[in-house]
Write an enzyme that holds these catalytic residues in place. Sequence first.
Site, mmCIF file in Angstrom:
data_model
loop_
_atom_site.group_PDB
_atom_site.id
_atom_site.type_symbol
_atom_site.label_atom_id
_atom_site.label_comp_id
_atom_site.label_asym_id
_atom_site.label_seq_id
_atom_site.Cartn_x
_atom_site.Cartn_y
_atom_site.Cartn_z
ATOM 1 C CG HIS A 51 -2.003 -1.030 1.147
ATOM 2 N ND1 HIS A 51 -3.048 -1.086 2.041
ATOM 3 C CD2 HIS A 51 -2.204 -2.053 0.275
ATOM 4 C CE1 HIS A 51 -3.855 -2.087 1.732
ATOM 5 N NE2 HIS A 51 -3.351 -2.700 0.664
ATOM 6 C CD GLU A 53 -1.371 4.080 3.881
ATOM 7 O OE1 GLU A 53 -2.489 4.341 4.342
ATOM 8 O OE2 GLU A 53 -1.192 3.313 2.900
ATOM 9 C CB CYS A 78 -6.243 -0.569 5.566
ATOM 10 S SG CYS A 78 -4.554 -1.191 5.399
ATOM 11 C CB ALA A 157 -17.100 9.985 -31.377
ATOM 12 C CB THR A 202 -21.754 -1.620 -30.788
ATOM 13 O OG1 THR A 202 -22.644 -0.519 -30.569
ATOM 14 C CG2 THR A 202 -20.328 -1.083 -30.919
ATOM 15 C CG LEU A 210 -14.653 -3.528 -27.346
ATOM 16 C CD1 LEU A 210 -15.763 -4.085 -26.468
ATOM 17 C CD2 LEU A 210 -14.932 -2.077 -27.698
ATOM 18 N NE ARG A 213 -6.548 -1.604 -32.060
ATOM 19 C CZ ARG A 213 -7.752 -1.474 -31.516
ATOM 20 N NH1 ARG A 213 -8.133 -2.272 -30.534
ATOM 21 N NH2 ARG A 213 -8.576 -0.526 -31.921
ATOM 22 C CD GLU A 277 -15.383 2.514 -26.522
ATOM 23 O OE1 GLU A 277 -15.622 2.047 -27.653
ATOM 24 O OE2 GLU A 277 -14.286 2.977 -26.199
ATOM 25 N N GLY A 279 -23.884 0.764 -28.388
ATOM 26 C CA GLY A 279 -24.295 1.881 -29.214
ATOM 27 C C GLY A 279 -25.333 2.766 -28.554
#
Length: 334
Positions: A51, A53, A78, A157, A202, A210, A213, A277, A279
């Site tokens: 963690h 810390e 924690c 988009a 989609t 998905l 790249r 994402e 449709g």
Amino acid sequence: MNTHEIYIKRCIEIAKNGLGSTRPNPMVGAVIVHNNKIIGEGFTSTYGGNHAEVNAINSVANKALLKESTIYVTLEPCSHYGKTPPCSDLIIKNKIPNVVIGCIDDNEQVAGKGIAKLKASGCQVIVGILEDACKKHHKRFFTFHNKKRPYIILKWAETENGYLSPEQKDEQKPVWITSPYSRQLVHQWRTEEQAILIGTNTALDDNPSLTVRDWTGNNPTRIVIDRQEKLPKTLSVFNNQAETITITNKTVDFSKPLAKQICDLLFENQINSVIIEGGAKTLQTFIDENLWDEARVFKGAISFRNGTKAPKFTGSLTSAEKIMTDTLKIYTND
């Protein structure tokens, strides 16, 4: 900005180095200060590792200074055993006298117990420095634990005249509305979130993979809605480059509100964030059920004569920026 705020702000900055790799743990940042000088820093390691810390304390060259120092953390240390021992115990063991915390961890396993343990040992504890900023930073973690669902990001988009896609397409692949720079940013986002979700149309129309790249990082888990199990396994979304979870009429009841059922399913699978994402129908489903936290909307510089209209929603605009010929607007759900 006072001294405490300066160091908590630094904690938030370094914590972002863990974005996309710490889940299901929160991406915490920690800074250790001695006589107004930073002597140690750390952020949460990849899940299963140290963690924040622990990493901050390990980075201090002269451990003797810890007894005269202050440790700053974005989130309450924690107090329970998980993959690693409690961070509150480590702070006590190293006799760090002062602890400044951005916000309380209201996960039921912690929920003030870390603070109580620190105070009981004699530590001076201050809580609530840049609290809103820390809560925003830990939005995925808090949404998952408090709302019992992933943090949901809508992304699409649209053209200048408000279309997601043209009415007719010649090939089974996306019709690009935005520039390569915007598409690279989307790939960066994929490395930052745990999952990405699309609907049946989609998958059939665009055949997306998905995966990541155009950026460096881990591929998200792919979630595909396939009510009738009609999607061919030759589609890219079923390749071996990433895990894929398919939502069918065997896993959810399509006669009932769908987004809530998907959220429950993702929560069961320990997924703390997801990008929706598309449709248009899938996006609108989450909007209509009011199950979304953030919308990231690109507007490209092209137009379609007709086609699929962009979703309709209401949200608060939090930022807007130009990316080459595109405009990116980010909204939050009120």
